[in-house]
Design an enzyme around this catalytic site. Structure first.
Site, PDB file in Angstrom:
ATOM      1  N   VAL A 139       0.908  -1.417   0.195  1.00 43.86           N
ATOM      2  CA  VAL A 139      -0.098  -0.013  -0.085  1.00 43.86           C
ATOM      3  C   VAL A 139       0.953   1.375  -0.060  1.00 43.86           C
ATOM      4  CG1 VAL A 139      -1.527   1.324   1.420  1.00 43.86           C
ATOM      5  CG2 VAL A 139      -2.153  -0.895   0.997  1.00 43.86           C
ATOM      6  N   ASP A 191      -8.222 -16.898   9.104  1.00 42.43           N
ATOM      7  CA  ASP A 191      -9.456 -17.818   9.086  1.00 42.43           C
ATOM      8  C   ASP A 191      -9.636 -18.043   7.914  1.00 42.43           C
ATOM      9  OD1 ASP A 191      -9.200 -17.675  11.997  1.00 42.43           O
ATOM     10  OD2 ASP A 191     -10.608 -16.031  11.893  1.00 42.43           O
TER      11      ASP A 191
HETATM   12  O1  F6P Z   1      -9.516 -14.228  13.674  1.00 45.99           O
HETATM   13  C1  F6P Z   1      -8.190 -14.678  13.840  1.00 45.99           C
HETATM   14  C2  F6P Z   1      -8.124 -15.448  15.314  1.00 45.99           C
HETATM   15  O2  F6P Z   1      -6.929 -16.035  15.437  1.00 45.99           O
HETATM   16  C3  F6P Z   1      -9.558 -16.576  15.386  1.00 45.99           C
HETATM   17  O3  F6P Z   1      -8.852 -17.830  14.508  1.00 45.99           O
HETATM   18  C4  F6P Z   1      -9.523 -17.015  16.747  1.00 45.99           C
HETATM   19  O4  F6P Z   1     -10.670 -17.429  17.107  1.00 45.99           O
HETATM   20  C5  F6P Z   1      -9.281 -15.519  17.386  1.00 45.99           C
HETATM   21  O5  F6P Z   1      -8.707 -14.748  16.187  1.00 45.99           O
HETATM   22  C6  F6P Z   1      -8.518 -15.273  18.630  1.00 45.99           C
HETATM   23  O6  F6P Z   1      -8.640 -13.973  18.976  1.00 45.99           O
HETATM   24  P1  F6P Z   1      -7.667 -13.455  20.156  1.00 45.99           P
HETATM   25  O7  F6P Z   1      -6.442 -12.942  19.617  1.00 45.99           O
HETATM   26  O8  F6P Z   1      -8.523 -12.247  20.922  1.00 45.99           O
HETATM   27  O9  F6P Z   1      -7.377 -14.540  21.117  1.00 45.99           O
END
Ligand code: F6P
Ligand code: ADP
Length: 319
Positions: free
Chosen positions: A24, A128
Protein backbone atom coordinates in the site's frame (compact mmCIF):
# COMPACT_ATOMS: atom_id res chain seq x y z
CA UNK A 1 -8.34 13.10 -6.41
CA UNK A 2 -6.48 11.39 -3.55
CA UNK A 3 -3.39 13.15 -2.26
CA UNK A 4 -3.05 11.56 1.17
CA UNK A 5 -3.88 7.97 2.18
CA UNK A 6 -3.68 6.27 5.60
CA UNK A 7 -3.47 2.55 6.30
CA UNK A 8 -4.22 0.48 9.44
CA UNK A 9 -4.37 -3.17 10.47
CA UNK A 10 -7.21 -4.39 12.69
CA UNK A 11 -8.69 -7.51 14.33
CA UNK A 12 -6.57 -10.65 14.74
CA UNK A 13 -3.14 -10.15 13.16
CA UNK A 14 -2.10 -12.42 10.32
CA UNK A 15 1.18 -13.23 8.58
CA UNK A 16 1.40 -11.10 5.44
CA UNK A 17 -0.22 -7.99 6.92
CA UNK A 18 3.20 -6.31 6.78
CA UNK A 19 3.58 -7.24 3.14
CA UNK A 20 0.19 -5.62 2.48
CA UNK A 21 1.17 -2.47 4.41
CA UNK A 22 4.39 -2.32 2.40
CA UNK A 23 2.55 -2.67 -0.91
CA UNK A 24 0.00 0.00 0.00
CA UNK A 25 2.69 2.48 1.05
CA UNK A 26 4.97 1.82 -1.90
CA UNK A 27 2.16 1.84 -4.48
CA UNK A 28 0.95 5.15 -3.06
CA UNK A 29 4.38 6.78 -2.97
CA UNK A 30 5.02 5.57 -6.53
CA UNK A 31 1.95 7.58 -7.60
CA UNK A 32 3.13 10.68 -5.72
CA UNK A 33 0.62 10.24 -2.87
CA UNK A 34 1.59 11.14 0.69
CA UNK A 35 1.25 8.04 2.87
CA UNK A 36 0.29 7.75 6.55
CA UNK A 37 0.16 4.82 8.97
CA UNK A 38 -2.19 4.41 11.93
CA UNK A 39 -1.01 2.34 14.90
CA UNK A 40 -3.24 -0.04 16.92
CA UNK A 41 -6.13 -0.30 14.45
CA UNK A 42 -9.33 1.65 15.08
CA UNK A 43 -8.15 2.43 18.62
CA UNK A 44 -5.14 4.35 17.27
CA UNK A 45 -7.33 6.02 14.67
CA UNK A 46 -9.69 7.36 17.32
CA UNK A 47 -6.76 8.41 19.53
CA UNK A 48 -4.97 10.04 16.60
CA UNK A 49 -1.90 7.77 16.61
CA UNK A 50 -1.15 8.59 12.97
CA UNK A 51 2.24 9.19 11.33
CA UNK A 52 3.41 10.14 7.85
CA UNK A 53 5.90 7.64 6.40
CA UNK A 54 8.48 7.35 3.66
CA UNK A 55 9.67 4.30 1.75
CA UNK A 56 12.24 3.57 4.51
CA UNK A 57 9.40 2.59 6.85
CA UNK A 58 8.66 -0.39 4.61
CA UNK A 59 12.18 -1.76 4.39
CA UNK A 60 12.70 -5.36 5.54
CA UNK A 61 9.09 -5.92 6.56
CA UNK A 62 7.79 -8.15 3.75
CA UNK A 63 9.08 -11.26 5.54
CA UNK A 64 8.04 -10.27 9.07
CA UNK A 65 5.14 -11.93 10.86
CA UNK A 66 2.55 -10.04 12.94
CA UNK A 67 1.87 -6.42 12.04
CA UNK A 68 4.33 -3.62 12.64
CA UNK A 69 1.31 -1.28 12.81
CA UNK A 70 0.03 -3.41 15.69
CA UNK A 71 -3.63 -4.32 16.00
CA UNK A 72 -6.44 -4.02 18.50
CA UNK A 73 -10.07 -4.78 19.08
CA UNK A 74 -12.27 -1.79 19.85
CA UNK A 75 -15.90 -2.81 20.46
CA UNK A 76 -16.86 0.88 20.92
CA UNK A 77 -16.19 1.42 17.23
CA UNK A 78 -19.81 0.37 16.67
CA UNK A 79 -20.87 3.72 18.18
CA UNK A 80 -21.50 6.44 15.66
CA UNK A 81 -19.91 9.05 17.90
CA UNK A 82 -16.64 7.10 17.95
CA UNK A 83 -16.73 6.66 14.18
CA UNK A 84 -17.25 10.40 13.65
CA UNK A 85 -14.31 11.11 15.93
CA UNK A 86 -12.17 8.79 13.82
CA UNK A 87 -13.17 10.57 10.61
CA UNK A 88 -12.41 13.92 12.23
CA UNK A 89 -8.87 12.70 13.04
CA UNK A 90 -8.34 11.85 9.38
CA UNK A 91 -9.81 15.13 8.14
CA UNK A 92 -7.68 17.12 10.61
CA UNK A 93 -4.61 15.74 8.81
CA UNK A 94 -6.14 16.30 5.35
CA UNK A 95 -6.09 12.55 4.74
CA UNK A 96 -8.44 11.77 1.85
CA UNK A 97 -8.88 8.00 2.22
CA UNK A 98 -8.40 5.07 4.59
CA UNK A 99 -7.26 1.52 3.78
CA UNK A 100 -8.09 -1.07 6.48
CA UNK A 101 -6.51 -4.51 6.54
CA UNK A 102 -8.44 -7.11 8.56
CA UNK A 103 -11.38 -9.47 8.56
CA UNK A 104 -15.17 -9.13 8.48
CA UNK A 105 -15.28 -7.06 11.68
CA UNK A 106 -12.79 -4.59 10.25
CA UNK A 107 -14.92 -4.44 7.08
CA UNK A 108 -17.99 -3.56 9.16
CA UNK A 109 -16.06 -0.69 10.72
CA UNK A 110 -15.02 0.49 7.24
CA UNK A 111 -18.60 0.27 6.01
CA UNK A 112 -19.73 2.51 8.88
CA UNK A 113 -17.01 5.03 7.98
CA UNK A 114 -18.03 4.87 4.31
CA UNK A 115 -21.68 5.53 5.27
CA UNK A 116 -20.53 8.86 6.71
CA UNK A 117 -19.23 9.73 3.23
CA UNK A 118 -15.54 9.02 3.89
CA UNK A 119 -13.58 7.03 1.21
CA UNK A 120 -12.37 3.60 2.37
CA UNK A 121 -10.99 0.36 0.95
CA UNK A 122 -10.65 -2.99 2.77
CA UNK A 123 -8.03 -5.70 2.30
CA UNK A 124 -8.71 -9.19 3.73
CA UNK A 125 -6.14 -10.09 6.40
CA UNK A 126 -6.99 -13.06 8.61
CA UNK A 127 -5.70 -16.57 9.19
CA UNK A 128 -9.29 -17.86 9.22
CA UNK A 129 -10.12 -17.55 5.49
CA UNK A 130 -13.59 -16.57 6.62
CA UNK A 131 -14.09 -13.62 4.28
CA UNK A 132 -16.58 -14.68 1.60
CA UNK A 133 -15.52 -12.06 -0.96
CA UNK A 134 -12.11 -13.62 -1.57
CA UNK A 135 -10.87 -17.12 -2.28
CA UNK A 136 -7.99 -16.57 0.15
CA UNK A 137 -7.35 -14.13 2.98
CA UNK A 138 -3.81 -12.92 3.62
CA UNK A 139 -2.30 -15.21 6.28
CA UNK A 140 -4.42 -18.30 5.72
CA UNK A 141 -1.80 -20.18 3.72
CA UNK A 142 0.97 -19.42 6.24
CA UNK A 143 -1.20 -20.53 9.17
CA UNK A 144 -2.06 -23.70 7.26
CA UNK A 145 1.65 -24.42 6.75
CA UNK A 146 2.29 -23.78 10.45
CA UNK A 147 -0.48 -26.21 11.41
CA UNK A 148 1.03 -28.83 9.09
CA UNK A 149 4.48 -28.38 10.69
CA UNK A 150 2.92 -28.88 14.12
CA UNK A 151 0.86 -31.90 13.12
CA UNK A 152 3.92 -33.53 11.52
CA UNK A 153 5.72 -33.22 14.84
CA UNK A 154 2.77 -34.42 16.92
CA UNK A 155 2.42 -37.38 14.57
CA UNK A 156 6.02 -38.45 15.23
CA UNK A 157 5.50 -38.77 18.94
CA UNK A 158 1.91 -40.08 18.64
CA UNK A 159 3.19 -42.89 16.43
CA UNK A 160 5.91 -43.78 18.91
CA UNK A 161 3.28 -44.30 21.61
CA UNK A 162 0.31 -45.44 19.54
CA UNK A 163 -1.74 -42.47 20.66
CA UNK A 164 -4.76 -40.62 19.38
CA UNK A 165 -4.17 -36.85 19.14
CA UNK A 166 -7.05 -34.40 19.11
CA UNK A 167 -5.63 -31.26 17.53
CA UNK A 168 -7.71 -28.09 17.81
CA UNK A 169 -7.06 -25.51 15.11
CA UNK A 170 -8.24 -21.88 14.85
CA UNK A 171 -10.72 -20.45 12.36
CA UNK A 172 -13.19 -18.70 14.65
CA UNK A 173 -16.38 -20.15 13.05
CA UNK A 174 -14.86 -21.13 9.73
CA UNK A 175 -13.66 -24.66 9.06
CA UNK A 176 -11.12 -23.94 6.31
CA UNK A 177 -8.00 -24.40 8.43
CA UNK A 178 -9.42 -27.72 9.65
CA UNK A 179 -10.49 -28.92 6.20
CA UNK A 180 -7.29 -27.99 4.38
CA UNK A 181 -4.98 -29.25 7.15
CA UNK A 182 -6.91 -32.53 7.34
CA UNK A 183 -6.22 -33.17 3.68
CA UNK A 184 -2.58 -32.09 3.86
CA UNK A 185 -1.94 -34.18 6.98
CA UNK A 186 -4.03 -37.21 6.02
CA UNK A 187 -5.89 -36.87 9.31
CA UNK A 188 -7.85 -39.93 10.35
CA UNK A 189 -10.86 -37.82 11.36
CA UNK A 190 -12.04 -34.23 10.85
CA UNK A 191 -14.52 -32.47 13.12
CA UNK A 192 -15.54 -29.09 11.77
CA UNK A 193 -18.52 -26.89 10.94
CA UNK A 194 -19.23 -28.22 7.46
CA UNK A 195 -18.33 -31.78 8.37
CA UNK A 196 -20.78 -32.81 11.08
CA UNK A 197 -19.54 -35.31 13.59
CA UNK A 198 -21.23 -38.20 15.19
CA UNK A 199 -19.59 -39.55 18.33
CA UNK A 200 -20.52 -43.16 17.55
CA UNK A 201 -18.86 -42.88 14.13
CA UNK A 202 -15.72 -41.46 15.76
CA UNK A 203 -15.53 -44.26 18.35
CA UNK A 204 -16.20 -46.94 15.74
CA UNK A 205 -13.50 -45.65 13.44
CA UNK A 206 -10.95 -45.32 16.25
CA UNK A 207 -11.74 -48.82 17.60
CA UNK A 208 -11.13 -50.16 14.11
CA UNK A 209 -7.80 -48.32 13.83
CA UNK A 210 -6.78 -49.58 17.25
CA UNK A 211 -7.64 -53.15 16.23
CA UNK A 212 -5.59 -52.69 13.05
CA UNK A 213 -2.67 -51.57 15.25
CA UNK A 214 -2.52 -48.19 13.47
CA UNK A 215 0.41 -46.35 14.98
CA UNK A 216 -1.48 -43.08 15.47
CA UNK A 217 -4.85 -41.41 14.97
CA UNK A 218 -4.87 -37.71 14.14
CA UNK A 219 -8.20 -35.97 14.71
CA UNK A 220 -8.39 -32.33 13.54
CA UNK A 221 -11.02 -30.29 15.37
CA UNK A 222 -12.20 -26.73 14.64
CA UNK A 223 -12.13 -24.37 17.62
CA UNK A 224 -15.38 -23.19 19.27
CA UNK A 225 -17.17 -26.40 18.36
CA UNK A 226 -16.69 -28.73 21.33
CA UNK A 227 -14.58 -29.33 24.39
CA UNK A 228 -11.63 -31.42 23.21
CA UNK A 229 -10.74 -32.56 26.73
CA UNK A 230 -14.24 -34.00 27.25
CA UNK A 231 -14.12 -35.75 23.88
CA UNK A 232 -10.62 -37.11 24.60
CA UNK A 233 -11.85 -38.67 27.81
CA UNK A 234 -14.77 -40.31 26.01
CA UNK A 235 -12.42 -41.62 23.30
CA UNK A 236 -10.18 -43.20 25.94
CA UNK A 237 -13.17 -44.82 27.64
CA UNK A 238 -14.81 -46.06 24.45
CA UNK A 239 -11.83 -47.06 22.32
CA UNK A 240 -8.89 -47.74 24.62
CA UNK A 241 -6.77 -45.27 22.64
CA UNK A 242 -4.43 -43.27 24.87
CA UNK A 243 -5.57 -39.78 23.80
CA UNK A 244 -3.93 -36.38 24.11
CA UNK A 245 -5.23 -32.91 23.29
CA UNK A 246 -3.18 -30.26 21.50
CA UNK A 247 -4.71 -26.80 21.31
CA UNK A 248 -2.44 -25.10 18.77
CA UNK A 249 -3.63 -21.61 19.77
CA UNK A 250 -1.90 -18.39 18.87
CA UNK A 251 1.24 -19.98 17.47
CA UNK A 252 -0.90 -20.44 14.35
CA UNK A 253 -0.93 -16.66 13.89
CA UNK A 254 2.82 -16.11 14.14
CA UNK A 255 5.80 -16.62 11.90
CA UNK A 256 7.12 -15.31 8.61
CA UNK A 257 4.50 -15.20 5.85
CA UNK A 258 4.89 -17.84 3.15
CA UNK A 259 5.60 -16.73 -0.43
CA UNK A 260 1.93 -17.15 -1.41
CA UNK A 261 0.80 -14.70 1.28
CA UNK A 262 3.54 -12.18 0.44
CA UNK A 263 2.52 -12.18 -3.21
CA UNK A 264 -1.22 -12.07 -2.45
CA UNK A 265 -0.66 -9.17 -0.04
CA UNK A 266 1.50 -7.28 -2.54
CA UNK A 267 -1.10 -7.63 -5.29
CA UNK A 268 -3.98 -6.66 -3.01
CA UNK A 269 -2.14 -3.67 -1.53
CA UNK A 270 -1.36 -2.29 -4.99
CA UNK A 271 -4.96 -2.85 -6.12
CA UNK A 272 -6.33 -0.97 -3.10
CA UNK A 273 -4.32 2.13 -4.03
CA UNK A 274 -5.27 1.76 -7.70
CA UNK A 275 -8.96 1.78 -6.71
CA UNK A 276 -8.59 4.98 -4.72
CA UNK A 277 -6.73 6.67 -7.59
CA UNK A 278 -9.57 5.66 -9.94
CA UNK A 279 -12.16 7.07 -7.56
CA UNK A 280 -13.51 3.64 -6.59
CA UNK A 281 -14.42 3.91 -2.91
CA UNK A 282 -16.32 1.75 -0.45
CA UNK A 283 -14.83 -1.45 -1.82
CA UNK A 284 -12.95 -4.46 -0.54
CA UNK A 285 -10.24 -6.29 -2.40
CA UNK A 286 -10.54 -9.99 -3.17
CA UNK A 287 -8.73 -12.68 -5.07
CA UNK A 288 -11.22 -14.62 -7.16
CA UNK A 289 -9.91 -17.35 -9.43
CA UNK A 290 -6.46 -15.69 -9.43
CA UNK A 291 -7.88 -12.27 -10.41
CA UNK A 292 -7.50 -9.40 -7.96
CA UNK A 293 -10.87 -7.68 -7.86
CA UNK A 294 -12.70 -4.90 -5.97
CA UNK A 295 -16.20 -5.58 -4.60
CA UNK A 296 -18.65 -3.21 -2.95
CA UNK A 297 -18.25 -3.60 0.86
CA UNK A 298 -21.93 -4.06 1.57
CA UNK A 299 -22.23 -6.68 -1.15
CA UNK A 300 -19.09 -8.41 0.14
CA UNK A 301 -20.43 -8.55 3.70
CA UNK A 302 -23.70 -10.07 2.46
CA UNK A 303 -21.87 -12.86 0.59
CA UNK A 304 -22.02 -16.39 2.03
CA UNK A 305 -19.03 -18.69 1.90
CA UNK A 306 -19.56 -21.81 -0.18
CA UNK A 307 -19.27 -25.12 1.62
CA UNK A 308 -16.26 -26.92 0.14
CA UNK A 309 -18.31 -29.90 -1.01
CA UNK A 310 -15.50 -31.24 -3.21
CA UNK A 311 -12.89 -30.99 -0.46
CA UNK A 312 -15.24 -32.63 2.04
CA UNK A 313 -15.92 -35.49 -0.38
CA UNK A 314 -12.17 -35.84 -0.82
CA UNK A 315 -11.74 -36.10 2.95
CA UNK A 316 -14.48 -38.75 3.14
CA UNK A 317 -12.94 -40.69 0.27
CA UNK A 318 -9.38 -40.64 1.60
CA UNK A 319 -9.92 -41.05 5.35
O1 F6P B 1 -9.58 -14.18 13.66
C1 F6P B 1 -8.32 -14.71 13.94
C2 F6P B 1 -8.34 -15.50 15.20
O2 F6P B 1 -7.03 -15.99 15.42
C3 F6P B 1 -9.36 -16.64 15.27
O3 F6P B 1 -8.91 -17.77 14.58
C4 F6P B 1 -9.49 -16.83 16.75
O4 F6P B 1 -10.74 -17.37 17.08
C5 F6P B 1 -9.36 -15.42 17.29
O5 F6P B 1 -8.68 -14.68 16.30
C6 F6P B 1 -8.59 -15.33 18.57
O6 F6P B 1 -8.60 -14.03 19.00
P1 F6P B 1 -7.71 -13.42 20.17
O7 F6P B 1 -6.46 -12.91 19.54
O8 F6P B 1 -8.52 -12.29 20.68
O9 F6P B 1 -7.44 -14.50 21.13
P1 ADP C 1 -11.67 -9.13 12.21
O1 ADP C 1 -11.52 -7.84 11.50
O2 ADP C 1 -10.45 -10.00 12.15
O3 ADP C 1 -12.96 -9.85 11.86
P2 ADP C 1 -12.91 -8.29 14.72
O4 ADP C 1 -14.19 -8.98 14.48
O5 ADP C 1 -12.33 -8.34 16.09
O6 ADP C 1 -11.74 -8.82 13.77
O7 ADP C 1 -13.12 -6.78 14.28
C1 ADP C 1 -12.05 -5.84 14.37
C2 ADP C 1 -12.57 -4.52 14.84
O8 ADP C 1 -13.50 -4.00 13.88
C3 ADP C 1 -13.38 -4.57 16.14
O9 ADP C 1 -12.56 -4.58 17.28
C4 ADP C 1 -14.17 -3.27 16.05
O10 ADP C 1 -13.35 -2.17 16.40
C5 ADP C 1 -14.47 -3.18 14.55
N1 ADP C 1 -15.82 -3.71 14.30
C6 ADP C 1 -16.23 -5.00 14.36
N2 ADP C 1 -17.54 -5.11 14.10
C7 ADP C 1 -17.99 -3.85 13.88
C8 ADP C 1 -19.27 -3.27 13.56
N3 ADP C 1 -20.37 -4.04 13.42
N4 ADP C 1 -19.34 -1.94 13.39
C9 ADP C 1 -18.24 -1.16 13.53
N5 ADP C 1 -17.01 -1.63 13.83
C10 ADP C 1 -16.87 -2.94 14.00
Amino acid sequence: MVRRIAVLTSGGDSPGMNAAVRAVIRAGLYQGIEMFVIFDGYKGLVEGDIRQVTKEFTQDIINRGGTILRSSRLPEFKDEEVQLKAIERLRDLDIDALIGIGGDGTYRGLLDIARHGYPVIGIPGSIDNDVASTDYTIGFMTALNTICDCVDKIKDTSSSHQRCSLIEVMGRHCGDLAVYSSIAEAAELTITYDHPYDEEHIFKKLRKLKAQKKSHAIVIVSENLLNCHDLAKKIEDKTGFDTNVEILGHLQRGGAPCAFDRILASRMGAKAVECLINGEYGKVIGSIKEEIVAIDIEEALAMKRDIHEKLLSLINMLQ
